[in-house]
Design an enzyme around this catalytic site. Sequence first.
Site, PDB file in Angstrom:
ATOM      1  N   CYS A 131       0.829  -1.216   0.000  1.00 17.19           N
ATOM      2  CA  CYS A 131       0.000   0.000   0.000  1.00 17.19           C
ATOM      3  C   CYS A 131       0.857   1.257   0.000  1.00 17.19           C
ATOM      4  O   CYS A 131       1.391   1.657   1.035  1.00 17.19           O
ATOM      5  CB  CYS A 131      -0.932  -0.003   1.208  1.00 17.19           C
ATOM      6  SG  CYS A 131      -1.976   1.456   1.295  1.00 17.19           S
ATOM      7  N   CYS A 134      -0.418   4.131   2.156  1.00 18.79           N
ATOM      8  CA  CYS A 134      -0.174   3.931   3.588  1.00 18.79           C
ATOM      9  C   CYS A 134       1.282   4.189   3.955  1.00 18.79           C
ATOM     10  O   CYS A 134       1.582   4.814   4.959  1.00 18.79           O
ATOM     11  CB  CYS A 134      -0.491   2.497   4.002  1.00 18.79           C
ATOM     12  SG  CYS A 134      -1.977   1.809   3.302  1.00 18.79           S
ATOM     13  N   ASP A 135       2.197   3.674   3.151  1.00 24.20           N
ATOM     14  CA  ASP A 135       3.582   3.578   3.603  1.00 24.20           C
ATOM     15  C   ASP A 135       4.602   4.430   2.824  1.00 24.20           C
ATOM     16  O   ASP A 135       5.760   4.496   3.221  1.00 24.20           O
ATOM     17  CB  ASP A 135       4.024   2.094   3.543  1.00 24.20           C
ATOM     18  CG  ASP A 135       3.170   1.228   4.464  1.00 24.20           C
ATOM     19  OD1 ASP A 135       2.731   1.754   5.500  1.00 24.20           O
ATOM     20  OD2 ASP A 135       2.941   0.054   4.142  1.00 24.20           O
TER      21      ASP A 135
END
Length: 307
Positions: A131, A134-135
């Site tokens: 992701c 997300c990261d």
Amino acid sequence: MRNVVIVGSGCAGNTAAIYTARASLNPLVAAGHEPGGQLSLTTLVENFPGFPEGINGPDLVENIKKQAQSFGAEYVSGSVTEADLSSRPFRLNIEGQRVETRTVIIASGASARWLGLESEQKLIGHGVSSCATCDGFFYRGKKIMVVGGGDSAMEEASFLTRFGSEVAIVHRRDEFRASKIMLDRARANPKIKFLTSTVVEEVYDAGKGVVTGVKLRNLKTGEIRDREVDGFFLTIGHIPNTKVFRGQIELDADGYIVSHGGARTSVQGVFHAGDVQDRVYRQAITAAAAGCMAAVEAERFLEAEGH
Ligand code: NAP
């Protein structure tokens, strides 16, 4: 006889559990084969509202579960192995435990497809991610690699150039599944390098517990070489966890649930929540919101039927 069975215990399922438990519907949650869902595979989550310092993914999803349990939600481990949604009450088999229920909320998610390398699996959450939203932020000024040749690979690689010093796209073929516009955009980005007809054979360094590089093999020349990498992102597709519902509710060609408005599926009394229906946003917050929607719809459905 249950009022509601929730299939899946990620952000969507656990949020649906909070709402239905608070509505005194005594929900049963089948935790599934990946309890906690995708969040249980991440580390720090910095974009879930309400946590200015961020919160670890596994802690976040566990907290939502505890919140649901505090209102009386029941959890059982295991996945739904059989489902009969052809008539009501619906009948589910949760790894041997047979349950009848008036409504079902399917929040079984979509699992990221991984390469399946042992080293990759060991480093999930420690440099290996599925992701970018997300990261990506954690790889500011670092070397990033993206695996895949579809629209997701192009989109995520372009997004990751905001952070990384370089982004290398590794794709196993010379031709791309990605649409021309997305591919052209990625090709025009000076920070993106393409490594085609190339596969990843190992992610280093499982011994250190952090990603430091990869071993690559060129499928045309057979050449093997190492490359330094800090953030390793997989964008090789997702698999919605709907196998058990195939033929019973409407699914699209890739197996995602087709929404019939709000959280409704093609079967009355069966609702969807989260990534099992959403191939676009796939965020913890959108999954949580979808869990709320499904719970509210299940509640109204039961009320209209006099339960
Ligand atoms: P996808 O189109 O199925 O592409 C997956 C890619 O991963 C393919 O290039 C495939 O290679 C590669 N791959 C699969 N398994 C692999 C393996 N084991 N090892 C190495 N490579 C592997 O998936 P997606 O990119 O996630 O897109 C899914 C859908 O969402 C598509 O319909 C896409 O158009 C859509 N989408 C749209 C947008 C947008 O329009 N903004 C953004 C993202 C996604 P091969 O090509 O060799 O099979």
